[in-house]
Scaffold this motif. Structure first.
Motif, PDB file in Angstrom:
ATOM      1  N   MET A  19       0.832  -1.215   0.000  1.00 16.46           N
ATOM      2  CA  MET A  19       0.000   0.000   0.000  1.00 16.46           C
ATOM      3  C   MET A  19       0.863   1.260   0.000  1.00 16.46           C
ATOM      4  O   MET A  19       0.498   2.276  -0.596  1.00 16.46           O
ATOM      5  CB  MET A  19      -0.930  -0.012   1.205  1.00 16.46           C
ATOM      6  CG  MET A  19      -2.037  -1.046   1.049  1.00 16.46           C
ATOM      7  SD  MET A  19      -3.286  -0.840   2.313  1.00 16.46           S
ATOM      8  CE  MET A  19      -4.754  -1.343   1.444  1.00 16.46           C
ATOM      9  N   PHE A  20       2.001   1.179   0.658  1.00 16.18           N
ATOM     10  CA  PHE A  20       2.941   2.314   0.650  1.00 16.18           C
ATOM     11  C   PHE A  20       3.392   2.608  -0.787  1.00 16.18           C
ATOM     12  O   PHE A  20       3.419   3.773  -1.215  1.00 16.18           O
ATOM     13  CB  PHE A  20       4.154   1.994   1.531  1.00 16.18           C
ATOM     14  CG  PHE A  20       5.299   2.936   1.348  1.00 16.18           C
ATOM     15  CD1 PHE A  20       5.241   4.228   1.869  1.00 16.18           C
ATOM     16  CD2 PHE A  20       6.437   2.563   0.648  1.00 16.18           C
ATOM     17  CE1 PHE A  20       6.290   5.114   1.691  1.00 16.18           C
ATOM     18  CE2 PHE A  20       7.494   3.445   0.468  1.00 16.18           C
ATOM     19  CZ  PHE A  20       7.421   4.719   0.996  1.00 16.18           C
ATOM     20  N   ILE A  21       3.708   1.546  -1.543  1.00  9.18           N
ATOM     21  CA  ILE A  21       4.146   1.743  -2.937  1.00  9.18           C
ATOM     22  C   ILE A  21       3.029   2.393  -3.762  1.00  9.18           C
ATOM     23  O   ILE A  21       3.266   3.336  -4.518  1.00  9.18           O
ATOM     24  CB  ILE A  21       4.592   0.399  -3.560  1.00  9.18           C
ATOM     25  CG1 ILE A  21       5.889  -0.060  -2.890  1.00  9.18           C
ATOM     26  CG2 ILE A  21       4.790   0.520  -5.073  1.00  9.18           C
ATOM     27  CD1 ILE A  21       6.315  -1.477  -3.225  1.00  9.18           C
ATOM     28  N   VAL A  22       1.803   1.919  -3.572  1.00 14.40           N
ATOM     29  CA  VAL A  22       0.668   2.481  -4.323  1.00 14.40           C
ATOM     30  C   VAL A  22       0.529   3.983  -4.016  1.00 14.40           C
ATOM     31  O   VAL A  22       0.456   4.817  -4.922  1.00 14.40           O
ATOM     32  CB  VAL A  22      -0.648   1.743  -3.966  1.00 14.40           C
ATOM     33  CG1 VAL A  22      -1.860   2.469  -4.552  1.00 14.40           C
ATOM     34  CG2 VAL A  22      -0.599   0.313  -4.480  1.00 14.40           C
ATOM     35  N   TYR A  23       0.509   4.329  -2.717  1.00 20.98           N
ATOM     36  CA  TYR A  23       0.308   5.744  -2.362  1.00 20.98           C
ATOM     37  C   TYR A  23       1.483   6.601  -2.826  1.00 20.98           C
ATOM     38  O   TYR A  23       1.299   7.734  -3.298  1.00 20.98           O
ATOM     39  CB  TYR A  23       0.094   5.910  -0.849  1.00 20.98           C
ATOM     40  CG  TYR A  23      -0.437   7.298  -0.529  1.00 20.98           C
ATOM     41  CD1 TYR A  23      -1.795   7.592  -0.685  1.00 20.98           C
ATOM     42  CD2 TYR A  23       0.413   8.325  -0.139  1.00 20.98           C
ATOM     43  CE1 TYR A  23      -2.285   8.866  -0.446  1.00 20.98           C
ATOM     44  CE2 TYR A  23      -0.074   9.601   0.105  1.00 20.98           C
ATOM     45  CZ  TYR A  23      -1.424   9.859  -0.041  1.00 20.98           C
ATOM     46  OH  TYR A  23      -1.909  11.127   0.184  1.00 20.98           O
ATOM     47  N   THR A  24       2.696   6.045  -2.698  1.00 20.93           N
ATOM     48  CA  THR A  24       3.886   6.801  -3.107  1.00 20.93           C
ATOM     49  C   THR A  24       3.823   7.128  -4.600  1.00 20.93           C
ATOM     50  O   THR A  24       4.166   8.243  -5.014  1.00 20.93           O
ATOM     51  CB  THR A  24       5.163   5.988  -2.792  1.00 20.93           C
ATOM     52  OG1 THR A  24       5.159   5.703  -1.390  1.00 20.93           O
ATOM     53  CG2 THR A  24       6.425   6.760  -3.136  1.00 20.93           C
TER      54      THR A  24
END
Lengths: 647, 88
Positions: B25-30
């Protein structure tokens, strides 16, 4: 003077101070252990902790700074809010639960959990102190800025009041009282800001805004002037002698006119042959003896008017003078389709006098609601684009590395509670940042901006709805400073008493001794904060907060993330990463153009041409960690083997 | 002072799952966040385009705020489910 001292604001402020002090003394009776002092016993409910997160995070920079920046620079100010909120996703997804799992009182505990390394203890404690002090300075300066107009007291008195109250709060009950102060302040800030925004939307937009409490908004004049054959300029009894065009003012696009012995400065725009349009300006004169005059008069005479209005309003393609009540999206649409009067600033030196001139810049609303008024992104050079990207990286990476935010993960009972409180914080902070867009644009269009101090835009917008709302929001602004400063002092005192004295120096203290050391450290840090708040008077608050984020992101975040996600990380690697991140971020800031100006030098001569160091210092910190960790793998294996043999 | 949390934490068998989920999810938001930053840095005029009656800048900015909250709620729900399933 733009606003008067409000007895109601003073009363509310002192009532709030009395309340938090009473709460602190009550909670102090329950704070006898180090768990209680540093982590509120780990028993805070996740919802309370989440709102306290918001109370802690919505500092003077977030509340006053962002609203003020939006009020004068439009969307660019809101980009700070977007970056600050995005940083919470790093905290939620990568940091919250591991920090809770690994740490005890300070973030140094988490970094050091696998190693028991003196290097980590020392470097992380220094980093905590440096970041906390950088964050403390703007808060204390903000306290002074607030107290000056509201209580009618000098800057240093405001700093001392906040410093003494906060030190008392922290030194009596530590994290428990800090948490409840932040909880109340966070909740009240959300509620009162919502009330102001709802009032704003109900009022709608007008080309002749209401202005401050009962005062009519000043209508800025426009003159048509004609050029005489001898080069002199004449307009409605005002005359500028021949040669005005070649004067210092003329060169800068202004003309100084005189009528009835009163001097005024006008912005000149050339029209059809021989005619000029002159627009009234506001100006601050600094005389040779350092005296400041506002539109040629003392500040108290009230001739330096609040500004901010729409030149024309369009609703569904129709031009109107005012709108009625608007929904949130309709409000933004109306501003987008209208023309907003922004204010430019130029400096002119004439003889021994220095003039700071503010002039009108009518700007399409759609231009206000897109980036580029503050940040150089249109037709920008590579360095300017780099500077912008670097700032957005610092905002994104800084939140999850701020020591006073990280210690709040130790006040809840479980990992799930740490996660849930982060989500509550995201909801509360995200909602508040949504409100700041309306508060900022509201100030921009309601004739309440003080051009010499845009930090006061949100309180002054409240004043346009009456003195009661102004008093409430002003006392909350003080509470904002109280809440954030108390969290910072807990973090800094923990770094001194727990990380340095107890762990690094090994002064094996009793539990009561640890609490006593923490309280003494809180008093010392509080005194330092008071001193720095007085010394740094006049420095830009947002500028200093940007430093704190860049330094935290560079010094702390790579160490935290690599420790969690790279198995080859060693103690030496973590210590090197903090050191390199700290030194490179601070070093780049000290040789940046903004600092060059502060040294009295030309910004173009600065060794680096960007102000935000994160895009360089974060990678340097990561590289240092990887290289040193790979070089010290053998030491780590040997230490593990020795430990196993010993066991 | 020793290390470890100030309060006793139970064993969390869902920790591995939550870590992987968090990274994803961090990768998606980033990506979404840096998409915003890159457009602003390279083609800021695009941000003045009108989308759903607002400038793209306002829509993207509001979108980032709401997307953060939506992702956070989904993340919490998935983590809570995993904790209930794996920590019986």
């Amino acid at each position: 003077m733009i606003y008067q001292t409000s007895p109601l604001a003073i009363g509310l402020f002192f009532a709030f101070v009395a309340f938090v002090l009473g709460l602190s003394f009550y909670l102090a009776r329950r704070t006898t252990s180090s768990e209680g002092y540093y982590a509120a016993g780990g028993n805070i409910h996740w919802f309370t902790n989440g709102i306290a997160f918001a109370g802690d995070y919505l500092s003077a920079a977030s509340f006053l700074g962002i609203c003020g920046m939006i009020a004068t620079a439009g969307y660019d100010g809101w980009m700070y809010a977007i970056g600050y909120l995005a940083g919470w996703m790093v905290a939620l997804f990568l940091v919250a639960e591991p920090m809770k799992r690994l740490g005890k009182y300070t973030f140094t505990d988490a970094l050091d959990s696998k190693f028991n390394s003196k290097g980590i203890q020392l470097m992380a404690a220094i980093s905590t102190l440096v970041v906390s002090v950088f964050y403390l300075i703007p808060q204390m300066v903000g306290a002074g800025v607030l107290v000056k107009p509201l209580l009618g007291m000098p800057h240093w008195v405001g700093v001392c009041i906040v410093g003494v109250v906060v030190t008392l709060i922290v030194a009596t009950a530590g994290m428990a009282s800090t948490t409840y102060v932040q909880f109340f302040k966070g909740a009240l800030l959300l509620i009162v800001s919502t009330v102001v925004v709802v009032s704003l939307l109900t009022r709608g937009l007008s080309t002749e805004p209401k202005g401050l409490d009962g005062q009519e908004h000043h209508k800025f004049h426009s003159l048509t002037a004609t050029l005489a054959a001898d080069g002199s300029l004449e307009a409605e009894g005002y005359v500028a002698a021949a040669g005005w065009k070649d004067s210092e003012f003329g060169q800068a696009g202004f003309v100084k006119l005189s009528k009835d012995g009163v001097e005024t400065i006008w912005h000149v725009q050339e029209g059809a042959a021989g005619t000029y349009t002159l627009e009234e300006t506001l100006f601050v004169t600094t005389t040779a003896n350092g005296e400041k005059l506002y539109n040629g008069s003392q500040k108290e005479e009230g001739k330096f008017f609040p500004v901010g209005h729409l030149k024309e309003i369009k609703i569904n393609g129709q031009q109107v003078a005012q709108t009625g009540a608007l929904g949130p999206l309709a409000f933004l649409s109306a501003v987008k389709d209208s023309t907003v009067v922004l204010w430019g600033k130029k400096y002119v030196v004439e003889g021994a006098n220095k003039y700071e001139i503010f002039y009108q810049k009518p700007t399409p609303g759609a231009r206000v609601l897109r980036p580029g008024l503050k940040f150089k992104v249109d037709n920008a050079t590579g360095t300017e684009k780099f500077n912008f990207i670097s700032l957005m990286i610092a905002l994104f990476c800084g939140t999850a590395a701020l020591p006073h935010i990280l210690i709040r993960y130790y006040t809840v009972p479980s990992q799930a509670a740490a996660r849930k409180s982060t989500i509550v914080a995201i909801a509360a902070i995200g909602f508040f940042y949504l409100l700041t867009l309306f508060l900022g644009i509201g100030a921009m269009t309601n004739g309440v901006i003080n051009l010499t101090d845009n930090n006061m835009s949100a309180p002054l917008l409240a004043l346009s709805f009456g003195v009661v709302l102004f008093a409430v929001i002003s006392s909350l602004a003080f509470a904002t400073v109280l809440g954030t400063v108390s969290g910072l002092i807990v973090a800094a005192s923990g770094a001194v008493a727990h990380d340095l004295m107890d762990n690094f120096l090994g002064l094996k203290m009793t539990d009561a001794g640890k609490v006593k050391a923490g309280k003494i450290a809180a008093v010392v840090v509080g005194l330092i904060a008071i001193y720095l708040g007085i010394v740094f008077e006049g420095m830009n608050v947002s500028f200093l907060v940007g430093w704190a984020f860049a330094v935290a992101a560079s010094a702390n975040l790579p160490a935290i993330l690599m420790l969690l996600f790279w198995k080859k990380t060693t103690a030496q690697g973590v210590a090197a990463s903090i050191l390199v991140g700290l030194v490179s971020a601070l070093g780049l800031i000290l040789i940046s153009p903004d600092m060059w100006v502060r040294y009295g030098l030309l910004p173009g001569d600065a060794p680096v041409q960007f102000n935000s160091p994160a895009a360089i210092s974060i990678p340097l910190s990561v590289i240092a960690l990887v290289v040193v960790s790979l070089m010290t793998q053998k030491d780590a294996v040997t230490a593990d083997a020795t430990e196993t043999a010993g066991a | 002072m020793g290390h470890g949390p100030a309060v006793k934490l139970g064993k969390d068998n869902a920790a591995g799952y939550k870590t992987k989920l968090g990274i994803g999810m961090f990768i998606v938001y980033t990506l979404v966040y840096f998409g915003f930053v890159v457009i602003n840095a390279t083609k800021p005029s695009l941000m003045q385009e009108i989308v759903f009656g607002q400038t793209l800048a306002v829509v993207y900015g509001l979108g980032l705020l709401f997307f953060a909250l939506v992702l956070a709620v989904i993340y919490n729900q998935l983590c809570t489910n995993a904790e209930a399933r794996l920590n019986k």
